[in-house]
Design a protein around this motif. Structure first.
Motif, PDB file in Angstrom:
ATOM      1  N   ALA A   1       1.026  -1.193  -0.198  1.00  0.00           N
ATOM      2  CA  ALA A   1       0.258   0.136  -0.028  1.00  0.00           C
ATOM      3  C   ALA A   1       0.920   0.759  -0.191  1.00  0.00           C
ATOM      4  CB  ALA A   1      -1.575   0.108   1.027  1.00  0.00           C
ATOM      5  N   LYS A   2       0.418   2.005  -0.717  1.00  0.00           N
ATOM      6  CA  LYS A   2       0.848   3.630  -0.534  1.00  0.00           C
ATOM      7  C   LYS A   2       0.715   4.406   0.165  1.00  0.00           C
ATOM      8  CE  LYS A   2       3.290   3.654  -4.823  1.00  0.00           C
ATOM      9  NZ  LYS A   2       3.327   4.306  -6.266  1.00  0.00           N
ATOM     10  N   ILE A   3       0.529   5.384   1.190  1.00  0.00           N
ATOM     11  CA  ILE A   3       0.837   6.475   1.893  1.00  0.00           C
ATOM     12  C   ILE A   3       0.692   7.488   1.457  1.00  0.00           C
ATOM     13  CG2 ILE A   3       0.554   7.094   4.090  1.00  0.00           C
ATOM     14  CD1 ILE A   3       2.796   4.857   4.955  1.00  0.00           C
ATOM     15  N   ILE A   4      -1.286   8.039   1.247  1.00  0.00           N
ATOM     16  CA  ILE A   4      -1.082   9.483   0.842  1.00  0.00           C
ATOM     17  C   ILE A   4      -1.462   9.964   1.703  1.00  0.00           C
ATOM     18  CG2 ILE A   4      -0.796   8.271  -1.892  1.00  0.00           C
ATOM     19  CD1 ILE A   4      -4.112   8.705  -1.584  1.00  0.00           C
TER      20      ILE A   4
ATOM     21  N   PRO B   1       4.609  13.527  11.489  1.00  0.00           N
ATOM     22  CA  PRO B   1       5.601  12.170  11.310  1.00  0.00           C
ATOM     23  C   PRO B   1       4.641  11.698  10.869  1.00  0.00           C
ATOM     24  CG  PRO B   1       5.034  12.994  13.629  1.00  0.00           C
ATOM     25  CD  PRO B   1       4.507  14.158  12.605  1.00  0.00           C
ATOM     26  N   VAL B   2       3.211  12.171  10.067  1.00  0.00           N
ATOM     27  CA  VAL B   2       2.351  11.594   8.893  1.00  0.00           C
ATOM     28  C   VAL B   2       3.075  11.730   7.688  1.00  0.00           C
ATOM     29  CG1 VAL B   2       0.428  11.146   7.953  1.00  0.00           C
ATOM     30  CG2 VAL B   2       0.702  11.459  10.221  1.00  0.00           C
ATOM     31  N   LEU B   3       3.614  12.941   7.759  1.00  0.00           N
ATOM     32  CA  LEU B   3       3.932  13.815   5.979  1.00  0.00           C
ATOM     33  C   LEU B   3       5.123  12.792   5.801  1.00  0.00           C
ATOM     34  CD1 LEU B   3       3.143  17.319   6.015  1.00  0.00           C
ATOM     35  CD2 LEU B   3       1.695  15.571   5.944  1.00  0.00           C
ATOM     36  N   ILE B   4       6.265  13.009   6.822  1.00  0.00           N
ATOM     37  CA  ILE B   4       7.532  12.162   6.638  1.00  0.00           C
ATOM     38  C   ILE B   4       7.193  10.599   6.338  1.00  0.00           C
ATOM     39  CG2 ILE B   4       9.684  11.161   8.261  1.00  0.00           C
ATOM     40  CD1 ILE B   4       9.469  13.482   9.480  1.00  0.00           C
ATOM     41  N   ILE B   5       6.207   9.705   6.898  1.00  0.00           N
ATOM     42  CA  ILE B   5       6.237   8.354   6.638  1.00  0.00           C
ATOM     43  C   ILE B   5       5.350   7.932   5.370  1.00  0.00           C
ATOM     44  CG2 ILE B   5       6.101   7.418   8.486  1.00  0.00           C
ATOM     45  CD1 ILE B   5       3.475   6.621   8.655  1.00  0.00           C
ATOM     46  N   SER B   6       4.678   9.778   4.519  1.00  0.00           N
ATOM     47  CA  SER B   6       4.147   9.485   3.342  1.00  0.00           C
ATOM     48  C   SER B   6       4.421   9.390   2.224  1.00  0.00           C
ATOM     49  CB  SER B   6       3.106  10.569   3.402  1.00  0.00           C
ATOM     50  OG  SER B   6       2.560  10.159   4.575  1.00  0.00           O
ATOM     51  N   ASP B   7       4.112   8.693   0.997  1.00  0.00           N
ATOM     52  CA  ASP B   7       4.316   8.636  -0.527  1.00  0.00           C
ATOM     53  C   ASP B   7       4.553   9.423  -1.135  1.00  0.00           C
ATOM     54  OD1 ASP B   7       5.681   5.361  -0.487  1.00  0.00           O
ATOM     55  OD2 ASP B   7       3.309   5.640   0.644  1.00  0.00           O
ATOM     56  N   PHE B   8       2.977   9.940  -0.697  1.00  0.00           N
ATOM     57  CA  PHE B   8       2.875  11.549  -1.920  1.00  0.00           C
ATOM     58  C   PHE B   8       1.863  12.259  -0.576  1.00  0.00           C
ATOM     59  CE2 PHE B   8      -0.654  13.339  -4.281  1.00  0.00           C
ATOM     60  CZ  PHE B   8       0.151  14.358  -5.039  1.00  0.00           C
ATOM     61  N   ILE B   9       2.119  13.791  -1.295  1.00  0.00           N
ATOM     62  CA  ILE B   9       1.339  14.481   0.263  1.00  0.00           C
ATOM     63  C   ILE B   9       0.285  15.490  -0.862  1.00  0.00           C
ATOM     64  CG2 ILE B   9       1.622  16.060   1.413  1.00  0.00           C
ATOM     65  CD1 ILE B   9       4.308  15.558   2.744  1.00  0.00           C
ATOM     66  N   GLY B  10      -1.190  16.206  -1.073  1.00  0.00           N
ATOM     67  CA  GLY B  10      -1.392  16.852  -2.082  1.00  0.00           C
ATOM     68  C   GLY B  10      -2.330  17.483  -0.938  1.00  0.00           C
ATOM     69  N   SER B  11      -3.306  18.188  -1.819  1.00  0.00           N
ATOM     70  CA  SER B  11      -4.055  18.490  -1.387  1.00  0.00           C
ATOM     71  C   SER B  11      -5.506  17.217  -2.013  1.00  0.00           C
ATOM     72  CB  SER B  11      -4.799  20.404  -2.453  1.00  0.00           C
ATOM     73  OG  SER B  11      -5.069  19.403  -3.687  1.00  0.00           O
TER      74      SER B  11
ATOM     75  N   LYS C   1      -0.067   3.612 -10.532  1.00  0.00           N
ATOM     76  CA  LYS C   1       0.116   2.335 -10.693  1.00  0.00           C
ATOM     77  C   LYS C   1      -0.345   1.564 -10.014  1.00  0.00           C
ATOM     78  CE  LYS C   1       0.996   2.652 -15.342  1.00  0.00           C
ATOM     79  NZ  LYS C   1       1.073   3.839 -15.428  1.00  0.00           N
ATOM     80  N   SER C   2      -0.168   1.481  -8.119  1.00  0.00           N
ATOM     81  CA  SER C   2      -0.314   0.959  -6.754  1.00  0.00           C
ATOM     82  C   SER C   2      -1.693   0.603  -7.278  1.00  0.00           C
ATOM     83  CB  SER C   2       0.073   1.738  -5.992  1.00  0.00           C
ATOM     84  OG  SER C   2       1.281   1.847  -5.885  1.00  0.00           O
ATOM     85  N   ASN C   3      -2.373  -0.278  -6.158  1.00  0.00           N
ATOM     86  CA  ASN C   3      -3.914  -1.303  -5.858  1.00  0.00           C
ATOM     87  C   ASN C   3      -4.370  -0.963  -4.665  1.00  0.00           C
ATOM     88  OD1 ASN C   3      -3.975  -1.817  -8.430  1.00  0.00           O
ATOM     89  ND2 ASN C   3      -3.177  -3.392  -8.234  1.00  0.00           N
ATOM     90  N   THR C   4      -2.849  -0.693  -4.314  1.00  0.00           N
ATOM     91  CA  THR C   4      -4.096  -0.044  -2.444  1.00  0.00           C
ATOM     92  C   THR C   4      -3.376   1.002  -1.729  1.00  0.00           C
ATOM     93  OG1 THR C   4      -3.375  -2.279  -2.617  1.00  0.00           O
ATOM     94  CG2 THR C   4      -4.201  -1.158  -0.058  1.00  0.00           C
ATOM     95  N   TYR C   5      -4.136   1.990  -0.748  1.00  0.00           N
ATOM     96  CA  TYR C   5      -3.800   3.085  -0.742  1.00  0.00           C
ATOM     97  C   TYR C   5      -3.515   3.092   0.166  1.00  0.00           C
ATOM     98  CZ  TYR C   5      -2.569   4.125  -5.883  1.00  0.00           C
ATOM     99  OH  TYR C   5      -2.027   3.624  -7.180  1.00  0.00           O
ATOM    100  N   ILE C   6      -3.472   3.624   1.075  1.00  0.00           N
ATOM    101  CA  ILE C   6      -3.843   3.933   3.321  1.00  0.00           C
ATOM    102  C   ILE C   6      -3.660   5.635   3.334  1.00  0.00           C
ATOM    103  CG2 ILE C   6      -3.119   4.346   5.380  1.00  0.00           C
ATOM    104  CD1 ILE C   6      -0.832   1.700   5.013  1.00  0.00           C
ATOM    105  N   VAL C   7      -4.931   6.279   3.481  1.00  0.00           N
ATOM    106  CA  VAL C   7      -5.238   7.308   2.277  1.00  0.00           C
ATOM    107  C   VAL C   7      -5.315   8.732   4.222  1.00  0.00           C
ATOM    108  CG1 VAL C   7      -6.906   9.101   1.325  1.00  0.00           C
ATOM    109  CG2 VAL C   7      -6.693   6.784   1.245  1.00  0.00           C
ATOM    110  N   ALA C   8      -4.584   9.671   4.368  1.00  0.00           N
ATOM    111  CA  ALA C   8      -4.799   9.828   5.665  1.00  0.00           C
ATOM    112  C   ALA C   8      -5.184  11.159   5.069  1.00  0.00           C
ATOM    113  CB  ALA C   8      -3.083  10.091   5.691  1.00  0.00           C
ATOM    114  N   THR C   9      -6.043  11.296   4.740  1.00  0.00           N
ATOM    115  CA  THR C   9      -7.390  12.817   5.216  1.00  0.00           C
ATOM    116  C   THR C   9      -8.942  12.302   5.358  1.00  0.00           C
ATOM    117  OG1 THR C   9      -8.235  14.438   3.731  1.00  0.00           O
ATOM    118  CG2 THR C   9      -7.986  13.170   2.801  1.00  0.00           C
ATOM    119  N   GLU C  10      -9.779  13.274   5.366  1.00  0.00           N
ATOM    120  CA  GLU C  10     -11.273  13.222   5.731  1.00  0.00           C
ATOM    121  C   GLU C  10     -11.694  12.026   5.335  1.00  0.00           C
ATOM    122  OE1 GLU C  10     -15.404  13.774   6.750  1.00  0.00           O
ATOM    123  OE2 GLU C  10     -14.348  13.783   4.793  1.00  0.00           O
ATOM    124  N   SER C  11     -12.069  11.413   5.440  1.00  0.00           N
ATOM    125  CA  SER C  11     -13.295   9.343   4.694  1.00  0.00           C
ATOM    126  C   SER C  11     -14.158  10.201   3.372  1.00  0.00           C
ATOM    127  CB  SER C  11     -13.775   9.626   5.800  1.00  0.00           C
ATOM    128  OG  SER C  11     -14.860   9.886   5.876  1.00  0.00           O
TER     129      SER C  11
END
Ligand code: 13P
Ligand code: SF4
Length: 331
Positions: free
Chosen positions: A210-213, A221-231, A243-253
């Motif tokens: 999974a990619k952490i976004i 610390p959450v931003l440090i472990i993230s693969d992508f940061i954005g609005s 191209k990945s298939n799984t993402y852990i999404v750190a923003t509002e659901s």
């Protein structure tokens, strides 16, 4: 005898709706009859996103509010977003289904305190995140959102010191990217501050691919472990192209609704908050809007956003500057 208009001063209407009514259908019908447009933020409940004319992040929604030909803007979002729409489109009636839909981040920055902060730090350019009241925007040189904060800071004269408020996580993230001298307000969003690094890393063990976004309002610390940061919009665009298939999404659901729509075959896992019983990756303000409230707001054309004209005129300039710069960058 009271009538429904008397409720206006209390900021809400409590009216019983016939349970047999097809709310989405009636809402769409009213939009057509009244030349109204529904602008919805990605954090709205799924049912609202599905009936909106336009869904976007705060930048896209303000751009849309500036260019729409509708007579009425029904803003399915929070107060500062509807206020921004009214500031740039004063001739339009702007409705917010629940005036109590605020924002803990905007609340953390009061005009009196911000004025003092400015006075203590003269000769700074003031950049405010759009998550602020009209009064704060009136004290601001240029507004930004999470979509354009980097470009806006980079446009400022290189030697100038910057006051940035109110989100410290976004502010520090941009400061780190640009190396600019920035004095940052000590505010944060109660949703984005709550994500747990430990629990995210625990999830990552289970879903190693999974990619952490993450949204830049998250803690460092959450931003440090993230693969992508954005609005919010950037996160959506990222999962669409990546191209990945799984993402852990750190923003509002709420954003997961659009992510699942555009990438039906991918798996999106909401990042867990520190306290898993609190439902903290839901913004309780964003979730105050319902189809019932939208129906009532459109029917009675209230609650309406009203802004003092002097404040509006002062707040309009920094928002327009933001819209102009964003256009130059193709944002
Ligand atoms: P966006 O600028 O990504 O829409 O974020 C707005 C917001 O309120 C984030 O919490
Ligand atoms: Fe405000 Fe946070 Fe809700 Fe966004 S998610 S509207 S910053 S409280």
């Amino acid at each position: 005898m009271y009538n429904v208009n008397d409720l206006k001063e209390f900021g809400y209407l409590k009216i019983d709706i016939d349970p047999k009514i097809d709310l989405p259908l009636e809402i769409r019908k009213m939009c057509k009859e009244k030349n109204a447009v529904i602008l919805a933020h990605y954090y709205q409940i799924d049912e609202i996103q599905d009936i909106a004319d336009f869904i976007g992040d705060s930048l896209a929604l303000s751009q849309q509010a500036a260019k729409t030909n509708a007579d009425i803007i029904l803003f399915a979002g929070v107060h500062f977003m509807a206020e921004t729409a009214k500031i740039i489109s004063p001739e339009k009636k702007v409705l917010l289904p629940d005036l109590k839909a605020g924002c803990s981040l905007a609340e953390s920055c009061k005009a009196e305190d911000f004025k003092k902060f400015k006075k203590e730090n003269p000769d700074c350019i003031v950049v405010s995140y759009v998550n602020t009241s009209a009064e704060i925007k009136a004290l601001t040189d240029i507004v930004c959102t999470s979509s354009n904060a980097l470009q806006i800071i980079e446009c400022l004269p290189p030697k100038k010191k910057i006051i940035f408020g109110p989100d410290k996580n976004l502010g520090n993230y941009i400061k780190n990217l640009t190396n600019r001298e920035m004095l940052i307000w000590d505010g944060a969003c109660h949703v984005h501050e709550e994500f747990s690094v430990e629990k995210i890393l625990e999830l990552k063990k289970k879903y190693s691919e999974a990619k952490i976004i993450a949204h830049p309002e998250c803690k460092k610390p959450v931003l440090i472990i993230s693969d992508f940061i954005g609005s919010t919009a950037a996160l959506l665009k990222f999962v669409e192209k990546d191209k990945s298939n799984t993402y852990i999404v750190a923003t509002e659901s709420g954003i997961l609704h659009q992510m699942k729509k555009v990438c039906k075959e991918k798996l999106f896992i909401p990042a867990p908050p520190i306290d898993s019983t609190c439902g903290c990756n839901n913004c309780n303000f964003m979730k105050m809007n319902t189809l019932e409230k939208i129906y009532i707001a459109l029917k009675y054309e209230m609650p309406e956003i009203i802004i003092d004209e002097n404040i509006r005129l002062m707040a309009e300039k920094p928002i327009k500057k933001m819209i102009d710069i964003s256009e130059k960058f193709g944002l």
